[in-house]
Design a protein around this motif. Structure first.
Motif, mmCIF file in Angstrom:
data_model
loop_
_atom_site.group_PDB
_atom_site.id
_atom_site.type_symbol
_atom_site.label_atom_id
_atom_site.label_comp_id
_atom_site.label_asym_id
_atom_site.label_seq_id
_atom_site.Cartn_x
_atom_site.Cartn_y
_atom_site.Cartn_z
ATOM 1 N N UNK A 146 15.329 -32.160 4.714
ATOM 2 C CA UNK A 146 16.480 -31.276 4.952
ATOM 3 C C UNK A 146 17.780 -32.089 4.997
ATOM 4 N N UNK A 147 18.831 -31.500 4.447
ATOM 5 C CA UNK A 147 20.101 -32.207 4.358
ATOM 6 C C UNK A 147 21.239 -31.286 4.781
ATOM 7 N N UNK A 160 20.085 -30.218 10.429
ATOM 8 C CA UNK A 160 19.116 -31.316 10.553
ATOM 9 C C UNK A 160 19.817 -32.591 11.011
ATOM 10 N N UNK A 161 19.228 -33.293 11.964
ATOM 11 C CA UNK A 161 19.808 -34.553 12.443
ATOM 12 C C UNK A 161 19.478 -35.638 11.436
ATOM 13 N N UNK A 162 20.503 -36.220 10.857
ATOM 14 C CA UNK A 162 20.316 -37.135 9.732
ATOM 15 C C UNK A 162 19.681 -38.448 10.173
ATOM 16 N N UNK A 168 21.297 -38.028 18.596
ATOM 17 C CA UNK A 168 20.740 -36.746 19.026
ATOM 18 C C UNK A 168 21.297 -35.590 18.210
ATOM 19 N N UNK A 169 22.449 -35.823 17.562
ATOM 20 C CA UNK A 169 23.053 -34.818 16.704
ATOM 21 C C UNK A 169 23.789 -35.569 15.609
ATOM 22 N N UNK A 170 24.520 -34.850 14.770
ATOM 23 C CA UNK A 170 25.275 -35.495 13.710
ATOM 24 C C UNK A 170 26.696 -35.878 14.150
ATOM 25 N N UNK A 362 31.748 -37.336 12.145
ATOM 26 C CA UNK A 362 30.604 -36.499 11.799
ATOM 27 C C UNK A 362 29.803 -37.118 10.659
ATOM 28 N N UNK A 363 28.491 -37.157 10.827
ATOM 29 C CA UNK A 363 27.596 -37.719 9.815
ATOM 30 C C UNK A 363 27.094 -36.602 8.913
#
Length: 794
Positions: A146-147, A160-162, A168-170, A362-363
């Motif tokens: 997932x992206x 989805x957390x990359x 824990x998050x993006x 943000x990632x």
């Protein structure tokens, strides 16, 4: 038979003062095709590298089979992720995001690739095409994961957390800043304007793509890296850290660089791969990026989402500004990471004492973001100036009057902004009025919007700004974890011909640093401009320095050049005075000789003075042999350029098509060392500013995560025919914090085009209630805004 050309005579141009437009030193070799770029380096037994890249936005690497590729005639070595991890460290970050956890980023993907274009396998062969043929035979099994490619959606609870296990998050980190009580000021404001603004993702697109040639001499333990980089000494530092070898074993050379714009700051995976191959094979290895790779592997820039708010009193006094913005990092930290200057100048040139800004890094599954000309300042200028115009309409005031009422006045400077930035000096309102007068702002207001006979409506827009140039100090950088200093270093060395060799680690990237440096040295020493030869971009012969970025080069270098030149001149006069049996105070350097002020016949050629110093024969008692000075200089604070742009547009309200009929920029760069160079830098920045404002856009398909505008057919950089007519005016307010009063000039042109043009379009379409909140500005986006405004009004 070809006749040999005689060696050209040195042009002994008389010493000229700072502020004169002398010809560029770089032009003769570049216009003759004699520049030495990285791809021109062709050592014997050269091998070439190609890279296999992930085709998915995010995927697990299940298996890699290189057996068939290894059998290809001409293939010399293949590296996979495990090889790289065993032989090197993750890429280091020159400008870490304050407070952010580390994301280990190796030169080849390990278990998971996190963006389309991330390197997965590297191949070295006797030619590039053989290496690429071998890549076609490598079987890589991927498991797509997932992206997320949308900056806002990446922060949602269902994204989805990359980097699972690391984050824990993006949200990599949030960096809040501010002062005063912005919540109280908003609560008591008579008028509040607020909106969400989307800034597009772009790239600098230099004429010379990234390139590297790595050579390893195992017996001498010497690694020579020719690189298209803006920061040779910082590349050397990073390579030493990543390759686990001493920095003294590495030489980095960047003779000529065909454009950088911030994209060539620090090392990339391909730099590490080329050096690993060269060290293993004991032969030179070259890699030159192609354009498809450039779009997917060289850092992108700009993309951000700003939630901006301005509060004001009913008489038009701005009391508060707040900005919460998500800046897209991409999948990994690049050498410089996401832009920080949006936070520094988020209140613009306005007298705001209460405010808050928060950067949310943000990632996403996209190519990493890095520095690009302006580095956050064009991004934040768009929401500021769009909302200032909207505030003016809401208050029933003229946008020019509202700006002037809130601009910081010259007598109020230096001014400490809400972000902590200290604006040094300037006359912001003067630039505003000069731009307005240049486009006949008052006449356009009287004439009205039209329509013209062809149905088009006319609008005029303004965009005012301040721009941080250079750095405040090493202490400022240390607080943010930056791995470089704010100073610059130069060396001057006499030669027997009577000339002066100047050594600097600053690469020649098109910013005319060779010209400006030589001009300052000639002016300070009194020698002819042609007598100064600049040797740039080689770590083996230049003092340790920082590099060419952040509009800092002249700000920091001017002080070092001045100090080195003064000490060089003093020793020159002491030696000459001893030989001429006179007092040094009675002597001057005039072009190619030391001359007595009262008796011009009493003179000594510089070549003779320098020979005395070099040989040590005939020196005054107690004087050391040699004539060489090295100086380091750190500015006490950053210098802030400033200005205003005015745009006049004609818009077709049926189609959204628009023409920019006039564009005027009034800009202050302090004391210009070379006015022609300053103008060229501003014009070049404006072209890139128009590209980002009007046409350039790196778009990803949200479903597939693929870059859909990743070629020269789909990414619309402006040509000469696309650039509107540009009129430049300058003021000259010397900065009190820099040598000679200079300010940076390299990035200013990228800042105001988007807001100025958007404000002009919205002015033309004011009767429709159109408000533009996204870049780029295209006929389609204008047409959609007109349609949405009509639907909203019923």
């Amino acid at each position: 038979m070809t006749a040999l050309e005689p060696a050209p005579a040195r042009t002994e141009t008389a010493a000229l003062p700072i502020g004169v437009s002398v010809p560029r030193k770089e032009d003769e070799r570049l216009l003759r095709g004699d520049g030495r770029f990285t791809d021109d380096v062709q050592p014997a037994h050269l091998l070439e590298m190609a890279v296999a890249r992930c085709p998915y936005p995010r995927a697990r690497i299940v298996s890699i089979d290189i057996s068939a590729a290894e059998q290809v005639d001409g293939v010399r070595q293949i590296l996979v992720g495990a090889d790289v991890r065993a032989r090197s460290e993750p890429l280091t970050v020159l400008r870490p995001v304050p407070g952010a956890p580390k994301l280990p980023y190796y030169a080849l993907a390990q278990d998971i690739a996190a963006h389309e274009g991330q390197p997965v396998v590297s191949v070295v062969a006797t030619s590039r095409h053989i290496a690429e043929d071998a890549i076609d035979l490598i079987e890589i099994a991927y498991e797509p994961l997932p992206h997320v490619t949308d900056t806002t959606e990446a922060l949602g609870p269902d994204a989805p957390v990359i980097h699972e296990g690391l984050l824990e998050s993006n949200l990599l980190v949030a960096n809040p800043e501010g002062s005063g009580d912005p919540d109280a000021r908003l609560a008591e404001a008579d008028v509040v304007v607020s909106d969400r603004f989307h800034i597009n993702r772009v790239t600098g697109l230099p004429m010379e793509p990234r390139a590297v040639v790595a050579q390893w001499r195992p017996g001498a333990r010497e690694l020579t890296v020719h690189s298209s980089t803006q920061v040779p000494h910082l590349v050397r530092k990073q390579l030493a850290e990543v390759l686990r070898i001493d920095e003294s074993s590495i030489r980095v050379s960047a003779s000529d660089v065909g454009g950088g714009f911030g994209l060539k700051l620090g090392i990339y995976p391909e730099d590490v791969l080329a050096t690993l191959h060269a060290m293993a094979l004991r032969k030179p290895v070259k890699w030159v990026e192609d354009r498809m790779e450039h779009f997917r592997a060289t850092t992108h820039a700009r993309e951000a989402v700003h939630d901006f708010t301005i509060g004001a009193t009913s008489d038009g006094r701005i009391t508060v500004m707040t900005d919460t913005y998500a800046t897209d990092l991409g999948a990994w930290n690049s050498g410089f990471g996401s832009a920080q200057l949006s936070s520094v100048v988020f209140t613009g040139p306005y007298r705001v004492t209460d405010g808050r800004v928060e950067r949310r890094v943000t990632v996403t599954n996209k190519t990493p973001i890095g520095a690009y000309r302006g580095y956050g300042q064009p991004e934040v200028n768009f929401p500021i100036e769009r909302l200032v115009d909207r505030l003016a309409r809401k208050l029933g005031m003229d946008p020019l009057e509202l700006r002037e009422r809130n601009m910081i006045r010259p007598e109020e400077l230096p001014w400490k902004a809400v972000s902590g930035a200290v604006y040094d000096s300037g006359d912001y309102a003067r630039c505003l009025h000069m731009a307005a007068e240049a486009v006949d702002y008052a006449g356009l207001r009287r004439a009205g919007r039209g329509p013209r006979p062809d149905g088009r409506l006319v609008g005029v827009g303004l965009s005012s700004f301040v721009e941080r140039t250079g750095y405040a100090s090493a202490r400022f950088l240390a607080r943010r974890g930056s791995q470089f200093g704010a100073h610059e270093s130069v060396t001057l060395r006499a030669n027997r011909s009577g000339g002066v060799d100047m050594y600097t680690g600053v690469s020649s990237i098109g910013q005319s640093s060779e010209t400006a440096f030589a001009q300052v040295v000639a002016a300070m020493l009194g020698v002819g401009y042609g007598a100064v030869r600049v040797h740039a971009g080689d770590t083996s012969d230049s003092p340790l320095n920082t590099g060419a970025f952040a509009s800092r080069t002249m700000i920091a270098a001017a002080g070092a050049l001045k100090e080195a030149s003064e000490r060089f001149r003093e020793k020159t006069l002491r030696i000459a005075a001893f030989r001429l049996e006179t007092d040094p105070a009675e002597l001057d350097v005039v072009d190619d000789a030391v001359v007595h002020r009262g008796d011009p016949q009493l003179r000594l050629a510089l070549s003779e003075v320098f020979a005395i110093a070099i040989t040590g024969q005939g020196l005054p008692p107690g004087e050391e042999p040699g004539l060489e000075t090295t100086a380091h200089f750190e500015p006490p604070d950053a210098a802030y350029s400033f200005g205003t742009a005015a745009a006049v547009v004609a818009v077709d309200p049926q189609t959204g098509d628009f023409d920019i009929e006039r564009f005027v920029l009034v800009h202050d760069a302090g004391t210009p060392v070379n006015p022609k160079v300053v103008e060229g830098q501003v014009r070049g920045g404006l072209v890139q500013g128009f590209g980002a404002a009007l046409s350039e856009d790196l778009r990803y398909d949200p479903d597939t995560g693929q870059l859909v505008s990743g070629s020269m057919l789909d990414y619309f950089a402006p040509t000469a025919a696309d650039v509107p007519p540009i009129e430049l005016l300058h003021t000259e307010v010397p900065s009190p914090v820099t040598t000679f009063g200079v300010r940076g000039v390299g990035e200013v042109g990228t800042i105001p085009p988007g807001a100025a043009v958007a404000n002009a379009i919205c002015d033309a379409l004011a009767d429709f209630g159109v408000e533009l909140t996204s870049l780029p500005l295209t006929p389609e986006s204008v047409w959609r805004a007109i349609r949405d405004a009509r639907e909203a009004r019923g």
